[in-house]
Enzyme design. Structure first.
Site, PDB file in Angstrom:
ATOM      1  N   ARG A 170     -21.524   5.763   1.235  1.00 54.24           N
ATOM      2  CA  ARG A 170     -20.183   6.162   1.653  1.00 54.24           C
ATOM      3  C   ARG A 170     -19.591   5.082   2.484  1.00 54.24           C
ATOM      4  NH1 ARG A 170     -23.241  11.123   2.115  1.00 54.24           N
ATOM      5  NH2 ARG A 170     -22.438  12.668   0.611  1.00 54.24           N
ATOM      6  N   LYS A 205      -7.735  -3.757  -1.122  1.00 53.92           N
ATOM      7  CA  LYS A 205      -7.796  -3.160  -2.347  1.00 53.92           C
ATOM      8  C   LYS A 205      -8.807  -3.547  -3.114  1.00 53.92           C
ATOM      9  CE  LYS A 205      -2.841  -2.356  -3.608  1.00 53.92           C
ATOM     10  NZ  LYS A 205      -1.798  -2.547  -4.475  1.00 53.92           N
ATOM     11  N   GLU A 241       0.602 -16.006  -7.813  1.00 54.13           N
ATOM     12  CA  GLU A 241       0.766 -15.190  -6.781  1.00 54.13           C
ATOM     13  C   GLU A 241       1.518 -15.968  -5.658  1.00 54.13           C
ATOM     14  OE1 GLU A 241       0.072 -12.103  -6.679  1.00 54.13           O
ATOM     15  OE2 GLU A 241      -1.443 -11.702  -8.093  1.00 54.13           O
ATOM     16  N   LYS A 279       0.692 -11.995   3.288  1.00 54.13           N
ATOM     17  CA  LYS A 279       0.040 -11.025   2.669  1.00 54.13           C
ATOM     18  C   LYS A 279      -0.492 -10.007   4.030  1.00 54.13           C
ATOM     19  CE  LYS A 279      -2.488  -8.378  -0.343  1.00 54.13           C
ATOM     20  NZ  LYS A 279      -3.448  -8.953  -1.418  1.00 54.13           N
ATOM     21  N   GLU A 309      -0.271   1.170   1.061  1.00 57.83           N
ATOM     22  CA  GLU A 309       0.826   1.100   0.210  1.00 57.83           C
ATOM     23  C   GLU A 309       1.919   2.312   0.184  1.00 57.83           C
ATOM     24  OE1 GLU A 309       0.882   0.504  -4.463  1.00 57.83           O
ATOM     25  OE2 GLU A 309       0.097  -1.324  -3.341  1.00 57.83           O
ATOM     26  N   ARG A 334       4.205  -2.214   1.497  1.00 57.20           N
ATOM     27  CA  ARG A 334       3.351  -2.942   0.657  1.00 57.20           C
ATOM     28  C   ARG A 334       3.577  -2.999  -0.624  1.00 57.20           C
ATOM     29  NH1 ARG A 334      -3.233  -3.039   1.561  1.00 57.20           N
ATOM     30  NH2 ARG A 334      -3.735  -4.427  -0.139  1.00 57.20           N
ATOM     31  N   ASN A 343       3.526  -5.796  -5.359  1.00 53.14           N
ATOM     32  CA  ASN A 343       3.378  -5.590  -6.793  1.00 53.14           C
ATOM     33  C   ASN A 343       4.549  -6.473  -7.515  1.00 53.14           C
ATOM     34  OD1 ASN A 343       1.018  -3.739  -6.563  1.00 53.14           O
ATOM     35  ND2 ASN A 343       2.451  -2.308  -5.927  1.00 53.14           N
ATOM     36  N   HIS A 372       3.909  -7.211 -11.144  1.00 52.16           N
ATOM     37  CA  HIS A 372       2.439  -6.687 -11.713  1.00 52.16           C
ATOM     38  C   HIS A 372       2.643  -5.500 -12.417  1.00 52.16           C
ATOM     39  CE1 HIS A 372       0.943  -9.372  -8.487  1.00 52.16           C
ATOM     40  NE2 HIS A 372      -0.181  -9.069  -8.662  1.00 52.16           N
ATOM     41  N   HIS A 376       0.719  -5.939 -15.723  1.00 56.89           N
ATOM     42  CA  HIS A 376      -0.411  -4.829 -16.031  1.00 56.89           C
ATOM     43  C   HIS A 376      -0.516  -4.425 -17.511  1.00 56.89           C
ATOM     44  CE1 HIS A 376      -1.710  -4.030 -11.589  1.00 56.89           C
ATOM     45  NE2 HIS A 376      -1.841  -5.287 -12.093  1.00 56.89           N
ATOM     46  N   HIS A 414      -4.988 -12.985 -15.074  1.00 59.79           N
ATOM     47  CA  HIS A 414      -4.247 -12.014 -14.273  1.00 59.79           C
ATOM     48  C   HIS A 414      -2.918 -12.823 -13.837  1.00 59.79           C
ATOM     49  CE1 HIS A 414      -2.925  -8.883 -11.615  1.00 59.79           C
ATOM     50  NE2 HIS A 414      -3.082  -9.745 -10.287  1.00 59.79           N
TER      51      HIS A 414
END
Length: 379
Positions: free
Chosen positions: A136, A158, A200, A244, A254, A258, A262, A265, A269, A282
């Site tokens: 956990r 993330k 990035e 960042k 987010e 935040r 993206n 992205h 994606h 990526h």
């Protein structure tokens, strides 16, 4: 909506940027030779001698840097073991995470143990997700060895893996206890991977750092580490990590600000998913996605043709792709609906309003999306 970078501090040749979360703050340490001090840095974070550590890496990084990481950990009194996994985007699956869980079981990792992610963004995402879900949640330390991971993926917590229906649909927020960046590890990074990381960096310039963007423009050739040079590279690492860190500290999960991270992205994606993971790196897909977002913003009157031309010129200077691939329009729209940022059935796009500023919009209709992508598609 902009992202003002945090202020780095300097100590013994290393730069430290604090990710100032209210509950679990942590440092991002940047400096040549930082990998040799991995064990000591972890000890500084409160881990006791004798703690079991699982280092997760990939074959190439293992060959170059695995021994150095393990030696540093042993010298600090830790009990390290290493797991080498394949780390291509197509390997970013629950099955690979299960291998990390198996190794955690075999090495008897306890709640006081930790996982070290030594590699690029794929290794970091999977090792971080495994740490988030083992017992956990146990600690993870990120040691990125690619430019993309250094400026983006390793910072912010993330973690996750891909689903056949979309990228990063399975995951968790799990902040690292430490991010350790050693720029000398980039010496063994293939140039294509370096260029992917530059996407990035360019993103940070567009979303909130016009001064950084201007430095990129002035540099000219951004297509290799040799062309960028050590001084500018250090600047890029520091400013990107600080940007960042500042955004993550303001919006850890987010809920608002935040989401600007993206930029590029959402449609990037789509490129990765529909073209097949591994066809585009990526960062290459993000570059294509930034151009696409710029085309949508241009069509909506949000920013100027001059700014879009500036963005495309810097992306091209980094040796990154500009054209939208030939994809079935309906498949594109369907893939967009599977994006994590969809809310109430509406796709949220991060769109530029000027170099250094963006806004989040959910009013971009399908026709406008497809028209912008058609304008970007190679003849």
């Amino acid at each position: 909506m902009t992202a003002t970078p945090a202020t780095p501090s300097t100590s013994a040749g290393f730069r430290t940027i604090e990710v100032a979360l209210s509950a679990n703050p942590y440092p991002v340490v940047i400096g040549d030779g930082a990998l040799a001090g991995l064990g000591a840095r972890i000890a500084e974070r409160g881990f006791r001698s004798g703690t079991r550590v699982l280092v997760v890496t990939n074959p190439v990084v293992h060959e170059h840097y695995g021994a150095a990481a393990l030696t540093s950990l042993r010298q600090a009194g830790f009990e390290p073991a290493e797991l080498v996994i394949e780390a291509g985007e197509d390997q970013k699956t629950p099955a690979t995470v299960a291998r990390i869980h198996d190794a955690a079981f075999e090495q008897r990792l306890e709640r006081g143990s930790l996982i070290v992610a030594l590699g690029g963004g794929v290794v970091g995402d999977m090792a971080g997700f495994a740490a988030a879900t083992w017992l956990r949640g146990i600690a993870v330390v990120q040691v990125p060895t690619t430019l993309l991971a250094m400026v983006d993926a390793a910072i912010g917590g993330k973690t996750g893996v891909n689903h056949p229906g979309g990228k990063n649909l399975i995951g968790a927020f799990h902040q690292p206890r430490l991010v350790l960046i050693d720029p000398t590890t980039l010496a063994t990074l293939p140039e294509r991977e370096f260029r992917a990381g530059m996407a990035e960096v360019i993103k940070y310039g567009v979303i909130g750092d016009a001064e950084l963007f201007a430095e990129l423009e002035a540099a000219g050739d951004l297509s290799s580490m040799a062309a960028v040079g050590p001084q500018l590279l250090q600047t890029l690492l520091e400013r990107s990590a600080a940007a960042k860190a500042r955004v993550v500290a303001a919006d850890e999960r987010e809920g608002g600000l935040r989401a600007i991270l993206n930029y590029g992205h959402t449609l990037g994606h789509v490129v990765e998913t529909l073209c097949g993971y591994g066809t585009w790196l990526h960062g290459e897909a993000v570059a294509i996605g930034m151009v696409a977002a710029g085309e949508i913003a241009l069509a909506m009157g949000l920013w100027s043709a001059a700014d879009q031309a500036r963005q495309k010129a810097v992306i091209a200077a980094a040796g990154l792709p500009l054209a939208w691939p030939r994809l079935d329009p309906q498949a594109v729209l369907q893939c967009l609906q599977a994006d994590k940022k969809v809310k109430d059935g509406r796709v949220r796009f991060v769109l530029p309003t000027a170099i250094g500023a963006v806004e989040i919009r959910d009013d971009v209709d399908s026709e406008r999306i497809l028209a912008a992508l058609a304008a970007q598609t190679s003849p």
